[in-house]
Design a protein around this motif. Structure first.
Motif, PDB file in Angstrom:
ATOM      1  N   VAL A   1       0.837  -1.200   0.000  1.00 51.93           N
ATOM      2  CA  VAL A   1       0.000   0.000   0.000  1.00 51.93           C
ATOM      3  C   VAL A   1       0.873   1.251   0.000  1.00 51.93           C
ATOM      4  N   LEU A   2       1.943   1.229   0.771  1.00 53.31           N
ATOM      5  CA  LEU A   2       2.808   2.399   0.886  1.00 53.31           C
ATOM      6  C   LEU A   2       3.710   2.598  -0.326  1.00 53.31           C
ATOM      7  N   PHE A   3       4.254   1.508  -0.866  1.00 52.36           N
ATOM      8  CA  PHE A   3       5.351   1.639  -1.832  1.00 52.36           C
ATOM      9  C   PHE A   3       5.078   1.028  -3.199  1.00 52.36           C
ATOM     10  N   GLY A   4       3.934   0.368  -3.377  1.00 51.04           N
ATOM     11  CA  GLY A   4       3.653  -0.252  -4.663  1.00 51.04           C
ATOM     12  C   GLY A   4       4.161  -1.679  -4.729  1.00 51.04           C
ATOM     13  N   ARG A   5       4.411  -2.145  -5.934  1.00 52.57           N
ATOM     14  CA  ARG A   5       4.862  -3.528  -6.124  1.00 52.57           C
ATOM     15  C   ARG A   5       6.382  -3.621  -5.982  1.00 52.57           C
ATOM     16  N   PRO A   6       6.882  -4.591  -5.219  1.00 57.45           N
ATOM     17  CA  PRO A   6       8.328  -4.712  -5.048  1.00 57.45           C
ATOM     18  C   PRO A   6       8.998  -5.345  -6.251  1.00 57.45           C
ATOM     19  N   ASP A   7      10.271  -5.013  -6.428  1.00 61.05           N
ATOM     20  CA  ASP A   7      11.039  -5.634  -7.503  1.00 61.05           C
ATOM     21  C   ASP A   7      11.991  -6.706  -6.988  1.00 61.05           C
ATOM     22  N   LEU A   8      12.134  -6.804  -5.648  1.00 65.24           N
ATOM     23  CA  LEU A   8      13.048  -7.786  -5.062  1.00 65.24           C
ATOM     24  C   LEU A   8      12.423  -8.376  -3.814  1.00 65.24           C
ATOM     25  N   VAL A   9      12.600  -9.694  -3.642  1.00 55.98           N
ATOM     26  CA  VAL A   9      12.140 -10.389  -2.434  1.00 55.98           C
ATOM     27  C   VAL A   9      13.269 -11.269  -1.926  1.00 55.98           C
ATOM     28  N   ARG A  10      13.573 -11.105  -0.655  1.00 59.82           N
ATOM     29  CA  ARG A  10      14.572 -11.946   0.014  1.00 59.82           C
ATOM     30  C   ARG A  10      13.948 -12.427   1.308  1.00 59.82           C
ATOM     31  N   ALA A  11      14.021 -13.728   1.586  1.00 60.11           N
ATOM     32  CA  ALA A  11      13.304 -14.221   2.757  1.00 60.11           C
ATOM     33  C   ALA A  11      14.022 -15.391   3.408  1.00 60.11           C
ATOM     34  N   GLU A  12      13.795 -15.492   4.709  1.00 61.29           N
ATOM     35  CA  GLU A  12      14.197 -16.672   5.476  1.00 61.29           C
ATOM     36  C   GLU A  12      12.971 -17.093   6.283  1.00 61.29           C
ATOM     37  N   LEU A  13      12.437 -18.243   5.941  1.00 62.86           N
ATOM     38  CA  LEU A  13      11.242 -18.770   6.580  1.00 62.86           C
ATOM     39  C   LEU A  13      11.623 -20.039   7.329  1.00 62.86           C
ATOM     40  N   ARG A  14      11.398 -20.041   8.643  1.00 63.27           N
ATOM     41  CA  ARG A  14      11.858 -21.168   9.453  1.00 63.27           C
ATOM     42  C   ARG A  14      10.748 -21.686  10.355  1.00 63.27           C
ATOM     43  N   ALA A  15      10.880 -22.940  10.750  1.00 62.66           N
ATOM     44  CA  ALA A  15      10.064 -23.539  11.803  1.00 62.66           C
ATOM     45  C   ALA A  15      11.025 -23.889  12.928  1.00 62.66           C
TER      46      ALA A  15
ATOM     47  N   ALA B   1      -4.679  -8.124  -3.227  1.00 60.87           N
ATOM     48  CA  ALA B   1      -4.514  -9.341  -2.427  1.00 60.87           C
ATOM     49  C   ALA B   1      -3.769 -10.410  -3.215  1.00 60.87           C
ATOM     50  N   ARG B   2      -4.027 -10.484  -4.528  1.00 63.58           N
ATOM     51  CA  ARG B   2      -3.276 -11.411  -5.381  1.00 63.58           C
ATOM     52  C   ARG B   2      -1.784 -11.066  -5.395  1.00 63.58           C
ATOM     53  N   ASP B   3      -1.464  -9.768  -5.423  1.00 63.35           N
ATOM     54  CA  ASP B   3      -0.061  -9.353  -5.399  1.00 63.35           C
ATOM     55  C   ASP B   3       0.630  -9.779  -4.105  1.00 63.35           C
ATOM     56  N   VAL B   4      -0.109  -9.741  -2.990  1.00 65.00           N
ATOM     57  CA  VAL B   4       0.444 -10.221  -1.725  1.00 65.00           C
ATOM     58  C   VAL B   4       0.843 -11.688  -1.848  1.00 65.00           C
ATOM     59  N   ILE B   5       0.001 -12.475  -2.488  1.00 63.87           N
ATOM     60  CA  ILE B   5       0.308 -13.900  -2.645  1.00 63.87           C
ATOM     61  C   ILE B   5       1.516 -14.090  -3.559  1.00 63.87           C
ATOM     62  N   ARG B   6       1.640 -13.284  -4.589  1.00 67.00           N
ATOM     63  CA  ARG B   6       2.826 -13.369  -5.445  1.00 67.00           C
ATOM     64  C   ARG B   6       4.094 -13.127  -4.634  1.00 67.00           C
TER      65      ARG B   6
ATOM     66  N   GLN C   1      10.168 -19.181  -2.446  1.00 62.32           N
ATOM     67  CA  GLN C   1      11.238 -19.526  -3.380  1.00 62.32           C
ATOM     68  C   GLN C   1      12.587 -19.028  -2.889  1.00 62.32           C
ATOM     69  N   SER C   2      12.625 -17.799  -2.383  1.00 70.78           N
ATOM     70  CA  SER C   2      13.877 -17.243  -1.888  1.00 70.78           C
ATOM     71  C   SER C   2      14.400 -18.031  -0.701  1.00 70.78           C
ATOM     72  N   SER C   3      13.504 -18.361   0.242  1.00 76.98           N
ATOM     73  CA  SER C   3      13.939 -19.104   1.416  1.00 76.98           C
ATOM     74  C   SER C   3      14.424 -20.501   1.053  1.00 76.98           C
ATOM     75  N   THR C   4      13.790 -21.105   0.064  1.00 78.45           N
ATOM     76  CA  THR C   4      14.168 -22.460  -0.352  1.00 78.45           C
ATOM     77  C   THR C   4      15.513 -22.482  -1.060  1.00 78.45           C
ATOM     78  N   THR C   5      15.760 -21.482  -1.893  1.00 74.48           N
ATOM     79  CA  THR C   5      16.971 -21.465  -2.711  1.00 74.48           C
ATOM     80  C   THR C   5      18.111 -20.692  -2.072  1.00 74.48           C
ATOM     81  N   GLY C   6      17.807 -19.848  -1.095  1.00 74.61           N
ATOM     82  CA  GLY C   6      18.818 -18.994  -0.502  1.00 74.61           C
ATOM     83  C   GLY C   6      19.231 -17.842  -1.387  1.00 74.61           C
TER      84      GLY C   6
END
Length: 340
Positions: free
Chosen positions: A185-199, A316-321, A328-333
């Motif tokens: 909402v604040l910045f529009g659509r991102p061009d980069l995603v980096r993530a670490e998702l853990r359990a 809401a669809r963009d959030v899912i993207r 994908q980022s967390s899986t591949t590093g």
């Protein structure tokens, strides 16, 4: 104007805590019924609320709209059934598990000429509204760093679908969808995603620690939602060319809804204006109470008057993207570059 009769599909915490009281409080709506798989199993419904089957609710011509408040993995199937039955539809966030499922619902809603919206209610958090105003007024200057945290301390894994290894579970889909939506909402659509998702908790089957960085050109947004944080970080820390904004604590509307009360007292954020010659001092910023009820006001206007939906399902669809890219980022590093 005849009230918009709305039925709930699902009668778990989302329906009971959020949707039912907000619909009841909206002058343009009427809560018609709640639908569950086994109506006989619901013994604590409030007086006057009919508990029916999903088939019965969708077949009722007096019910014009439904709220899909079922587990996230079923959102696509249930919302699709509702649209095919001719109902206007609110889907609790996240809209679906995959962006392809969201696109399917968007296309079907357009084909059937039904309103489809998604309950990203934290667009109406008081602190987020205050931050949007500061950014829009240019009081921070050009924002370059944005930090948003939604931490909890829940060391014990609970027996509920959100914490099991099922589609749509995990904090990245749950709390993370709020944080991502606010950033978009604040910045529009991102061009980069980096993530670490853990359990990380003993016995955890689903993500309970999510750290996501989004790039919006020169802006970097750090989003964190974690279940094992005894001392939560600030809710917002935002740095601009001229000033910084900080706010501690989560918006209290959910707690008030659970207690059946209404927030009347404002909260406080802090604005620090940069000084090249000396130490800057933080000044208080009044954070007025937010208003989740604005969602249903907007939904009624969309159905009755043809106004835009309170949350565009494409948002809401963009959030899912972004969530898919985070996985994908967390899986591949590796960083994931998004093209829209």
């Amino acid at each position: 104007m005849t009230p918009l009769r709305i039925g709930l599909i699902g009668y778990g915490p989302a329906a009971r805590v959020f949707h039912a009281p907000l619909i009841a409080a909206c002058p343009g709506t009427e809560l018609a019924a709640a639908a569950v798989r086994n109506p006989e199993a619901v013994t604590d419904a409030p007086p006057g609320l009919a508990i029916v089957t999903v088939d019965a609710l969708l077949a009722d011509p007096a019910v014009e709209a439904v709220v899909v408040a079922t587990p996230s993995g079923s959102h696509h199937e249930v919302a699709r059934r509702a649209l095919l039955a001719g109902k206007h539809v609110v889907v609790d966030k996240p809209v679906t598990v995959t962006a392809a499922e969201a696109d399917d619902l968007i296309a079907l809603a357009a084909e059937r000429r039904r309103v489809l919206s998604v309950f990203h209610n934290r667009r109406w958090d008081g602190d987020f509204l205050a931050l949007r105003e500061l950014v829009a007024e240019g009081r921070l200057g050009a924002v370059h760093a944005y930090e948003s945290n939604y931490d909890r301390f829940r060391p014990t894994v609970r027996a509920r679908w959100r914490e099991q290894a099922v589609p749509g579970s995990g904090l990245h889909y749950d709390l993370g969808s709020h944080l991502i939506d606010q950033a978009l909402v604040l910045f529009g659509r991102p061009d980069l995603v980096r993530a670490e998702l853990r359990a990380i908790r003993p016995g955890a089957e689903a993500v309970d620690d999510a750290v996501i960085t989004l790039g919006f050109g020169p802006v970097r947004a750090l989003l964190r939602c974690r279940a094992l944080v005894p001392e939560p970080q600030p809710r917002f820390v935002v740095h601009g060319r001229n000033a910084s904004f900080r706010k501690d604590g989560i918006d209290p509307q959910e707690d008030h809804l659970r207690a059946g009360t209404v927030q009347t007292e404002p909260e406080t954020g802090w604005l620090t204006i940069g000084q090249e010659t000396g130490t800057a001092e933080a000044q208080p910023v009044t954070v007025a109470p937010g208003g989740y009820g604005a969602f249903y006001d907007g939904f009624v206007a969309a159905v009755r008057d043809g106004a835009p939906p309170p949350v565009d399902p494409r948002d809401a669809r963009d959030v899912i993207r972004v969530i898919e890219a985070a996985i994908q980022s967390s899986t591949t590093g590796r960083d994931v570059r998004l093209e829209w």
